[in-house]
Design an enzyme around this catalytic site. Sequence first.
Site, PDB file in Angstrom:
ATOM      1  N   SER A  46       0.672  -1.240  -0.100  1.00 23.98           N
ATOM      2  CA  SER A  46       0.084   0.000   0.025  1.00 23.98           C
ATOM      3  C   SER A  46       0.692   1.260  -0.161  1.00 23.98           C
ATOM      4  O   SER A  46       1.751   1.498  -0.764  1.00 23.98           O
ATOM      5  CB  SER A  46      -0.980  -0.041   1.190  1.00 23.98           C
ATOM      6  OG  SER A  46      -1.948   0.892   0.994  1.00 23.98           O
ATOM      7  N   ASP A 160      -5.833  -3.878  -1.935  1.00 22.01           N
ATOM      8  CA  ASP A 160      -4.730  -3.385  -1.199  1.00 22.01           C
ATOM      9  C   ASP A 160      -4.144  -4.813  -0.506  1.00 22.01           C
ATOM     10  O   ASP A 160      -4.849  -5.953  -0.012  1.00 22.01           O
ATOM     11  CB  ASP A 160      -5.294  -2.707  -0.062  1.00 22.01           C
ATOM     12  CG  ASP A 160      -4.179  -2.073   0.812  1.00 22.01           C
ATOM     13  OD1 ASP A 160      -3.298  -2.718   1.189  1.00 22.01           O
ATOM     14  OD2 ASP A 160      -4.394  -0.733   1.195  1.00 22.01           O
TER      15      ASP A 160
END
Length: 273
Positions: A46, A160
């Site tokens: 991320s 993610d």
Amino acid sequence: MTTAVAQRPKVALVLGSGGARGLAHVGVIEELQRHGMQIAYISGCSIGALVGGIFAAGKLDVYAKWARSLERKDVFGLLDLSFGLQGLFKGDRIIETLREMIGDRDIDDLDIGFTAVATDLHEQREVWLNSGPLFDAIRASMAIPTVFTPWTYQGRVLVDGGLLNPLPIAPALNHQTDLIVAVNVSARREHPIVPARTSDTETPGIFDVVQMSLDTMQGAIGRLKLAAYSPDLVIDIPRDACAFYEFYRAGEMIQLGRQRAKMVLNSRSSLET
């Protein structure tokens, strides 16, 4: 050959997920270099993939200068609403802004090894992205469910990486380095830098619910990863240092990263003497 560069310890750096707290990664990298360490490999998730990829592309100073200049209105101006049902924001505007700043890069052409970790929704497993276009890997790794739309890449629907591996230490084990340094930006809660906006008993809003849910999940998984892999050094950034969307606090977070990295590195030096 016994040059100073050759004697610098090689580091595999693991950069965890955590929204705006991940801006502390910038300060950590700066402090590692100040201590004479050579970052030879980065795995990130991320925001960790974003900062790590930009560093691997040799543009961290450009990104840091831009991030420090952001104000609250600038951050929200980077969010492009999605009119579908896959997420609140498309994420295209952020990626295009970064692409213009950094330039198109391919992971295979970077000066150091780099892996971004994402999650394959259909296969329900983590995916290591270590080749191909840099910004495709970053976009996939930062596709926070409900916040950003998923990223379809190489026939997979990716979101993610923090869903399964917010602190991707395992990819760093495959590289010959002197140290593995992990930066956990979902560490134990401390007193916040500024007074909290709400009390602990007040019902949180939607963004707070998303943040707190992600922090709870990623904190638990991160602790398991640290216990399983035991990196040589762990630099902790408390999970209440800032909210995950407060990217306009870049200066504070970068400075916090420097401070925490310096504490850990100085402690290591004292133990070795």
